[in-house]
Design a protein around this motif. Sequence first.
Motif, PDB file in Angstrom:
ATOM      1  N   PRO A 232       3.619  28.643  23.038  1.00  0.00           N
ATOM      2  CA  PRO A 232       2.429  28.101  22.377  1.00  0.00           C
ATOM      3  C   PRO A 232       2.406  28.315  20.867  1.00  0.00           C
ATOM      4  CG  PRO A 232       1.822  29.248  24.393  1.00  0.00           C
ATOM      5  CD  PRO A 232       3.279  29.514  24.177  1.00  0.00           C
ATOM      6  N   ASP A 233       2.824  29.492  20.395  1.00  0.00           N
ATOM      7  CA  ASP A 233       2.793  29.759  18.958  1.00  0.00           C
ATOM      8  C   ASP A 233       3.747  28.846  18.185  1.00  0.00           C
ATOM      9  OD1 ASP A 233       0.858  31.671  19.199  1.00  0.00           O
ATOM     10  OD2 ASP A 233       2.212  33.383  19.020  1.00  0.00           O
ATOM     11  N   ASP A 234       4.862  28.492  18.808  1.00  0.00           N
ATOM     12  CA  ASP A 234       5.822  27.611  18.139  1.00  0.00           C
ATOM     13  C   ASP A 234       5.199  26.255  17.844  1.00  0.00           C
ATOM     14  OD1 ASP A 234       8.023  29.496  18.336  1.00  0.00           O
ATOM     15  OD2 ASP A 234       8.038  29.027  20.477  1.00  0.00           O
ATOM     16  N   ILE A 235       4.442  25.735  18.793  1.00  0.00           N
ATOM     17  CA  ILE A 235       3.795  24.435  18.610  1.00  0.00           C
ATOM     18  C   ILE A 235       2.585  24.572  17.685  1.00  0.00           C
ATOM     19  CG2 ILE A 235       2.812  22.426  19.783  1.00  0.00           C
ATOM     20  CD1 ILE A 235       5.743  23.135  20.547  1.00  0.00           C
ATOM     21  N   ALA A 236       1.840  25.665  17.854  1.00  0.00           N
ATOM     22  CA  ALA A 236       0.633  25.858  17.043  1.00  0.00           C
ATOM     23  C   ALA A 236       0.955  25.936  15.559  1.00  0.00           C
ATOM     24  CB  ALA A 236      -0.099  27.121  17.495  1.00  0.00           C
ATOM     25  N   ASP A 237       2.091  26.519  15.203  1.00  0.00           N
ATOM     26  CA  ASP A 237       2.473  26.590  13.788  1.00  0.00           C
ATOM     27  C   ASP A 237       2.576  25.197  13.177  1.00  0.00           C
ATOM     28  OD1 ASP A 237       2.560  29.341  13.487  1.00  0.00           O
ATOM     29  OD2 ASP A 237       4.667  29.500  14.063  1.00  0.00           O
ATOM     30  N   SER A 238       3.140  24.264  13.928  1.00  0.00           N
ATOM     31  CA  SER A 238       3.224  22.886  13.434  1.00  0.00           C
ATOM     32  C   SER A 238       1.861  22.207  13.464  1.00  0.00           C
ATOM     33  CB  SER A 238       4.222  22.084  14.278  1.00  0.00           C
ATOM     34  OG  SER A 238       5.528  22.599  14.145  1.00  0.00           O
ATOM     35  N   ALA A 239       1.088  22.472  14.504  1.00  0.00           N
ATOM     36  CA  ALA A 239      -0.224  21.842  14.643  1.00  0.00           C
ATOM     37  C   ALA A 239      -1.141  22.206  13.482  1.00  0.00           C
ATOM     38  CB  ALA A 239      -0.859  22.253  15.968  1.00  0.00           C
ATOM     39  N   VAL A 240      -1.118  23.471  13.075  1.00  0.00           N
ATOM     40  CA  VAL A 240      -2.034  23.932  12.034  1.00  0.00           C
ATOM     41  C   VAL A 240      -1.761  23.254  10.695  1.00  0.00           C
ATOM     42  CG1 VAL A 240      -2.705  25.985  10.697  1.00  0.00           C
ATOM     43  CG2 VAL A 240      -2.589  26.103  13.187  1.00  0.00           C
ATOM     44  N   PHE A 241      -0.536  22.802  10.476  1.00  0.00           N
ATOM     45  CA  PHE A 241      -0.222  22.045   9.256  1.00  0.00           C
ATOM     46  C   PHE A 241      -1.197  20.896   9.058  1.00  0.00           C
ATOM     47  CE2 PHE A 241       1.874  18.023   7.966  1.00  0.00           C
ATOM     48  CZ  PHE A 241       2.046  18.279   6.610  1.00  0.00           C
ATOM     49  N   PHE A 242      -1.541  20.191  10.134  1.00  0.00           N
ATOM     50  CA  PHE A 242      -2.421  19.033  10.043  1.00  0.00           C
ATOM     51  C   PHE A 242      -3.873  19.416   9.765  1.00  0.00           C
ATOM     52  CE2 PHE A 242       0.975  17.017  12.649  1.00  0.00           C
ATOM     53  CZ  PHE A 242       1.254  15.959  11.798  1.00  0.00           C
ATOM     54  N   LEU A 243      -4.183  20.703   9.849  1.00  0.00           N
ATOM     55  CA  LEU A 243      -5.558  21.173   9.712  1.00  0.00           C
ATOM     56  C   LEU A 243      -5.811  21.857   8.370  1.00  0.00           C
ATOM     57  CD1 LEU A 243      -5.815  22.601  13.331  1.00  0.00           C
ATOM     58  CD2 LEU A 243      -6.406  20.298  12.528  1.00  0.00           C
ATOM     59  N   THR A 244      -4.792  21.879   7.524  1.00  0.00           N
ATOM     60  CA  THR A 244      -4.891  22.521   6.222  1.00  0.00           C
ATOM     61  C   THR A 244      -4.719  21.487   5.113  1.00  0.00           C
ATOM     62  OG1 THR A 244      -2.525  22.961   5.944  1.00  0.00           O
ATOM     63  CG2 THR A 244      -3.792  24.563   7.240  1.00  0.00           C
ATOM     64  N   ASP A 245      -4.918  21.946   3.881  1.00  0.00           N
ATOM     65  CA  ASP A 245      -4.765  21.051   2.742  1.00  0.00           C
ATOM     66  C   ASP A 245      -3.313  20.652   2.497  1.00  0.00           C
ATOM     67  OD1 ASP A 245      -7.465  21.124   2.348  1.00  0.00           O
ATOM     68  OD2 ASP A 245      -7.404  22.631   0.759  1.00  0.00           O
ATOM     69  N   ALA A 246      -2.378  21.320   3.160  1.00  0.00           N
ATOM     70  CA  ALA A 246      -0.970  20.929   3.016  1.00  0.00           C
ATOM     71  C   ALA A 246      -0.743  19.508   3.513  1.00  0.00           C
ATOM     72  CB  ALA A 246      -0.074  21.903   3.776  1.00  0.00           C
ATOM     73  N   SER A 247      -1.621  19.028   4.399  1.00  0.00           N
ATOM     74  CA  SER A 247      -1.486  17.662   4.937  1.00  0.00           C
ATOM     75  C   SER A 247      -2.614  16.755   4.447  1.00  0.00           C
ATOM     76  CB  SER A 247      -1.494  17.704   6.472  1.00  0.00           C
ATOM     77  OG  SER A 247      -2.734  18.212   6.947  1.00  0.00           O
ATOM     78  N   ARG A 248      -3.175  17.078   3.295  1.00  0.00           N
ATOM     79  CA  ARG A 248      -4.368  16.369   2.827  1.00  0.00           C
ATOM     80  C   ARG A 248      -4.137  14.876   2.602  1.00  0.00           C
ATOM     81  NH1 ARG A 248      -2.107  19.530  -0.835  1.00  0.00           N
ATOM     82  NH2 ARG A 248      -1.547  18.744  -2.911  1.00  0.00           N
ATOM     83  N   HIS A 249      -2.885  14.462   2.425  1.00  0.00           N
ATOM     84  CA  HIS A 249      -2.581  13.039   2.244  1.00  0.00           C
ATOM     85  C   HIS A 249      -1.914  12.445   3.491  1.00  0.00           C
ATOM     86  CE1 HIS A 249      -2.654  12.969  -2.462  1.00  0.00           C
ATOM     87  NE2 HIS A 249      -3.787  13.352  -1.920  1.00  0.00           N
ATOM     88  N   VAL A 250      -2.122  13.083   4.639  1.00  0.00           N
ATOM     89  CA  VAL A 250      -1.487  12.627   5.879  1.00  0.00           C
ATOM     90  C   VAL A 250      -2.555  12.200   6.880  1.00  0.00           C
ATOM     91  CG1 VAL A 250       0.068  13.215   7.778  1.00  0.00           C
ATOM     92  CG2 VAL A 250       0.425  14.240   5.509  1.00  0.00           C
ATOM     93  N   THR A 251      -2.454  10.973   7.366  1.00  0.00           N
ATOM     94  CA  THR A 251      -3.312  10.522   8.464  1.00  0.00           C
ATOM     95  C   THR A 251      -2.565   9.469   9.270  1.00  0.00           C
ATOM     96  OG1 THR A 251      -5.583   9.875   9.056  1.00  0.00           O
ATOM     97  CG2 THR A 251      -4.531   8.649   7.253  1.00  0.00           C
ATOM     98  N   GLY A 252      -2.899   9.375  10.547  1.00  0.00           N
ATOM     99  CA  GLY A 252      -2.251   8.406  11.420  1.00  0.00           C
ATOM    100  C   GLY A 252      -0.839   8.794  11.811  1.00  0.00           C
ATOM    101  N   GLU A 253      -0.489  10.077  11.672  1.00  0.00           N
ATOM    102  CA  GLU A 253       0.858  10.530  12.004  1.00  0.00           C
ATOM    103  C   GLU A 253       0.910  11.112  13.421  1.00  0.00           C
ATOM    104  OE1 GLU A 253       4.055  10.591  10.839  1.00  0.00           O
ATOM    105  OE2 GLU A 253       3.266   9.086   9.468  1.00  0.00           O
TER     106      GLU A 253
END
Length: 271
Positions: A232-253
Amino acid sequence: MPAPKDLEGRHALVTGSAAGLGRSIALKLAERGASVIVNCTKSMADGEATVADCQKAGAQARLVQADVSTDEGCAKLAEAAAQGGRLDILVNNAGITKHARDHSDLDALTREDFLHTYAVNVAGPFLMLQKTKALLVEAHRQTGRASAVLNVSSIAGVTGIGSSVAYAATKGALNTMTLSLARALAPAIRVNAVCPGFIGTRWFKDEMSPEQYAKMEAGVAASVPLHVASGPDDIADSAVFFLTDASRHVTGETLLVDAGMHLGYAPLVAR
């Protein structure tokens, strides 16, 4: 190294977060400073344990028991989120299946199996967005930052493999819905999805003996390009990227997080 507190002051809701991947995502959000609403349908003891661990990380957290396949359950979660005045992060993680791994056995699933799987895996995320849209838009109004929605899909929705035909079909539908809503809800709300492959959770462990599970996990690691069996932690690390400002210009991915399973070495299992 301690997690950065880059989500301090943000309000998050993670459905199906008493255990497994949802729990890992909730804990990582808490560690980064977000307040978290933990959700379960039945597993109250697990949910309370997740809340306690979020609080140990220094975050505000509480448990809401609700069934996301119903209007009433989603409204209850939205009402809980409304107490914070806004919602910055929504993770649609709750999901179910009925194991029917032989996809050629069309008698293994009933109409009711299909409808219930769709109710949780597809209608649930839609209803959660429907009920929380105003709170997500309010967060954008207050902060100028797009709110983040993450749908937890599956490699099953891309390749058609998985625990059952119904499960794969629902995840394919969720991927399409991610695209539709990302387009429709911008710029106030970003909507993305992650597609895990195998995850070592009770999803499989409850269906097998310890020996069977160990054999399957070893088989997965041997058959995917990265030669690992994800937890679970392996996937959660990638998932959290979409929930932070690091992905602020990412949508529909739609991000495949499957140790390379989609490249053609996939076994007959997927989350």
